[in-house]
Design a protein around this motif. Structure first.
Motif, mmCIF file in Angstrom:
data_model
loop_
_atom_site.group_PDB
_atom_site.id
_atom_site.type_symbol
_atom_site.label_atom_id
_atom_site.label_comp_id
_atom_site.label_asym_id
_atom_site.label_seq_id
_atom_site.Cartn_x
_atom_site.Cartn_y
_atom_site.Cartn_z
ATOM 1 N N GLN A 51 41.255 45.473 51.920
ATOM 2 C CA GLN A 51 40.198 44.656 51.329
ATOM 3 C C GLN A 51 39.643 45.292 50.048
ATOM 4 N N ALA A 52 39.603 46.637 50.014
ATOM 5 C CA ALA A 52 39.150 47.316 48.795
ATOM 6 C C ALA A 52 40.117 47.065 47.645
ATOM 7 N N ALA A 53 41.422 47.118 47.933
ATOM 8 C CA ALA A 53 42.422 46.840 46.896
ATOM 9 C C ALA A 53 42.321 45.395 46.428
ATOM 10 N N MET A 54 42.120 44.462 47.354
ATOM 11 C CA MET A 54 41.956 43.056 46.978
ATOM 12 C C MET A 54 40.725 42.854 46.107
ATOM 13 N N ALA A 55 39.617 43.506 46.483
ATOM 14 C CA ALA A 55 38.382 43.353 45.718
ATOM 15 C C ALA A 55 38.535 43.922 44.309
ATOM 16 N N LYS A 56 39.150 45.104 44.212
ATOM 17 C CA LYS A 56 39.344 45.716 42.895
ATOM 18 C C LYS A 56 40.232 44.835 42.033
ATOM 19 N N LEU A 57 41.314 44.335 42.599
ATOM 20 C CA LEU A 57 42.247 43.476 41.879
ATOM 21 C C LEU A 57 41.558 42.195 41.402
ATOM 22 N N PHE A 58 40.932 41.483 42.314
ATOM 23 C CA PHE A 58 40.354 40.179 41.980
ATOM 24 C C PHE A 58 39.158 40.311 41.035
ATOM 25 N N CYS A 59 38.269 41.256 41.310
ATOM 26 C CA CYS A 59 37.043 41.365 40.513
ATOM 27 C C CYS A 59 37.317 41.822 39.085
ATOM 28 N N THR A 60 38.273 42.730 38.911
ATOM 29 C CA THR A 60 38.548 43.190 37.547
ATOM 30 C C THR A 60 39.334 42.145 36.761
ATOM 31 N N ASP A 61 40.241 41.429 37.421
ATOM 32 C CA ASP A 61 40.903 40.307 36.736
ATOM 33 C C ASP A 61 39.883 39.229 36.376
ATOM 34 N N THR A 62 38.933 39.004 37.259
ATOM 35 C CA THR A 62 37.865 38.040 36.977
ATOM 36 C C THR A 62 37.050 38.471 35.768
ATOM 37 N N ALA A 63 36.703 39.746 35.693
ATOM 38 C CA ALA A 63 35.921 40.235 34.555
ATOM 39 C C ALA A 63 36.660 40.008 33.242
ATOM 40 N N MET A 64 37.977 40.224 33.257
ATOM 41 C CA MET A 64 38.756 40.011 32.033
ATOM 42 C C MET A 64 38.757 38.535 31.642
ATOM 43 N N ARG A 65 38.955 37.642 32.624
ATOM 44 C CA ARG A 65 38.964 36.201 32.321
ATOM 45 C C ARG A 65 37.598 35.720 31.848
ATOM 46 N N ARG B 291 48.353 45.654 43.919
ATOM 47 C CA ARG B 291 49.276 44.699 44.538
ATOM 48 C C ARG B 291 50.286 45.414 45.435
ATOM 49 N N VAL B 292 50.711 46.612 45.017
ATOM 50 C CA VAL B 292 51.603 47.408 45.865
ATOM 51 C C VAL B 292 50.893 47.759 47.177
ATOM 52 N N VAL B 293 49.639 48.198 47.073
ATOM 53 C CA VAL B 293 48.873 48.570 48.266
ATOM 54 C C VAL B 293 48.721 47.372 49.200
ATOM 55 N N VAL C 86 39.437 48.003 30.605
ATOM 56 C CA VAL C 86 39.720 49.288 31.249
ATOM 57 C C VAL C 86 39.571 49.198 32.761
ATOM 58 N N LEU C 87 38.787 48.237 33.243
ATOM 59 C CA LEU C 87 38.557 48.133 34.677
ATOM 60 C C LEU C 87 39.802 47.666 35.417
ATOM 61 N N GLN C 88 40.745 47.054 34.706
ATOM 62 C CA GLN C 88 42.022 46.689 35.319
ATOM 63 C C GLN C 88 42.975 47.885 35.420
ATOM 64 N N ILE C 89 42.569 49.027 34.851
ATOM 65 C CA ILE C 89 43.430 50.208 34.781
ATOM 66 C C ILE C 89 42.913 51.345 35.662
ATOM 67 N N VAL C 90 41.597 51.619 35.617
ATOM 68 C CA VAL C 90 41.056 52.787 36.323
ATOM 69 C C VAL C 90 41.087 52.597 37.833
ATOM 70 N N GLU C 91 41.036 53.724 38.568
ATOM 71 C CA GLU C 91 41.066 53.754 40.036
ATOM 72 C C GLU C 91 42.308 53.053 40.596
ATOM 73 N N GLY C 92 43.413 53.184 39.879
ATOM 74 C CA GLY C 92 44.652 52.509 40.270
ATOM 75 C C GLY C 92 44.783 51.203 39.530
ATOM 76 N N THR C 93 45.849 51.062 38.749
ATOM 77 C CA THR C 93 46.042 49.824 37.994
ATOM 78 C C THR C 93 46.121 48.635 38.950
ATOM 79 N N ASN C 94 45.946 47.447 38.408
ATOM 80 C CA ASN C 94 46.006 46.271 39.273
ATOM 81 C C ASN C 94 47.409 46.013 39.805
ATOM 82 N N GLN C 95 48.420 46.548 39.136
ATOM 83 C CA GLN C 95 49.763 46.481 39.694
ATOM 84 C C GLN C 95 49.861 47.367 40.948
ATOM 85 N N ILE C 96 49.239 48.537 40.904
ATOM 86 C CA ILE C 96 49.208 49.410 42.074
ATOM 87 C C ILE C 96 48.431 48.751 43.214
#
Length: 390
Positions: free
Chosen positions: A322-336, A377-379, A365-375
């Protein structure tokens, strides 16, 4: 700088104490943080005095135990504080998240003696921390780190270079992951290194597209001697220490991302209500209203996602997926959302006279730090179908 006031977010807070805490943070952010943000980011000035103020206000140790100087607040509340701080200035919100990350290894894996000795100053004594995992050739593949710690009597001697370190060169302490054994994750150990340790030096800060007020720098360890009493956890346990911290840290990044997104939405809503074209406010046009509706919906969805993960953590349930999902979704949202905010303001959005261009640069930068958003998705994929077969 033209910047509209923020609208208070409707928050889900479990106690009256938490509601009072959020009110305090909003007041502090509006009075002390937001008015200086644009000028200091443009000048690349690090607001160290603001972190001392946050420490004095009890805001640098919110999720940690009160007996060690913390605030004993659930993650559900701490993350909403981060969101408020990041909405006022990402350098501050992200800085608090990084400091919390730097304290995690000691608070979670340290001995009672270590926590009693060090945590009070780290949580409420005006100190600022940094987290040292990445290296020039070791980013997403963190287990391949090369910084080495060699035992010498009752000490460890550290040699190597860490990279992309937020607060590098200005922190008072560093949580450092170094190799003490063979290759791979089982050969890594965590250490608590003082910022003024002999042999520790920082390179010039990186020149970045955003967050210029937050120094990001390489750290060089040249024979840095650390007592074994500052080893955190067991020898060889460091990668477990690192991953546990990153799960929590990803929630911090998610909250910061939504703070930036919310600030951009607030600015866009205020602008379209004032700007007139064709004899009426541009907020009357359905196309723009639809953009705002999508932005607001994405923010609300992201907030629900990070709060759901935080509540799992507070309940002692597994929350890495859930942490990986939140980081992925929220940072992609911030960019959009920040990109759409620039579009809604038109030519003005592309100028430094309005803050949305800064929000857009910072969101990246939030899509990159603490593990990129590609990472991330791997998690998430590993949680769904298991490790890759190889």
């Amino acid at each position: 700088m033209t910047e509209h006031g923020r609208q208070p977010v409707e928050r889900q807070l479990p106690t009256e104490e938490a509601r009072d805490l959020i009110s305090l943070v909003r007041e502090l952010a509006e009075r002390e943080i937001a008015p200086r943000a644009a000028e200091e980011e443009a000048a690349g000035r690090f607001p160290r005095d603001l972190f001392r103020l946050l420490s004095d206000s009890g805001l640098l140790g919110l999720p940690y135990p009160e007996k060690f100087g913390g605030g004993d607040q659930p993650y559900e509340v701490y993350l909403q504080v981060l969101e408020e701080l990041a909405a006022a200035r990402l350098t501050v919100g992200l800085g608090v998240s990084v400091h919390t990350l730097a304290c995690h290894a000691l608070a979670t894996f340290g001995t009672e003696e270590q926590r009693t000795e060090h945590l009070p100053d780290m949580l409420g004594g005006g100190l600022l921390g940094a987290y040292c995992l990445s290296e020039p050739a070791s980013g997403s593949d963190a287990a391949s780190l090369r910084t080495r710690a060699v035992r010498d009597g009752d000490d460890w001697v550290l040699n190597g270079t860490k990279a992309w370190i937020t607060h590098g060169g200005v922190a008072d302490f560093y949580t450092v992951l170094a190799r003490t054994g063979g290759e791979g994750p089982r050969g890594v150990t965590a250490f608590l290194v003082p910022g003024d340790a002999e042999g520790l030096s920082a390179a010039a800060p990186e020149r970045k597209m955003g967050m210029n007020g937050s120094p990001t720098a390489q750290l060089h360890f040249d024979g840095v001697r650390v007592p074994d009493a500052r080893r955190l956890g067991d020898e060889g346990q460091g990668f477990t220490v690192a991953l546990a911290a990153l799960d929590a840290g990803r929630l911090g990044i998610a909250a910061c991302a939504l703070g930036v997104a919310q600030a951009a939405l607030d600015e866009a809503v205020a602008y379209v209500a004032e700007r007139r074209q064709f004899g009426r406010p541009i907020g009357d046009f359905q196309g723009l209203r639809f953009m705002l509706a999508d932005m607001a919906t994405q923010i609300e969805a992201g907030r629900a996602l990070y709060l759901g993960a935080a509540r799992r953590r507070d309940a002692g349930l597994p929350y890495a997926k859930q942490a990986a999902m939140a980081k992925l979704f929220c940072t992609d949202t911030a960019m959009r959302v920040t990109t759409d905010a620039v579009q809604l303001l038109g030519g003005y959005g592309y100028t430094v006279d309005f803050p949305v261009e800064r929000y857009m640069r910072e969101a990246k930068v939030l899509q990159i730090v603490e593990g990129t958003n590609q990472i991330q998705r791997v998690v998430i994929g590993r949680h769904l179908v298991g490790p890759e077969s190889r």
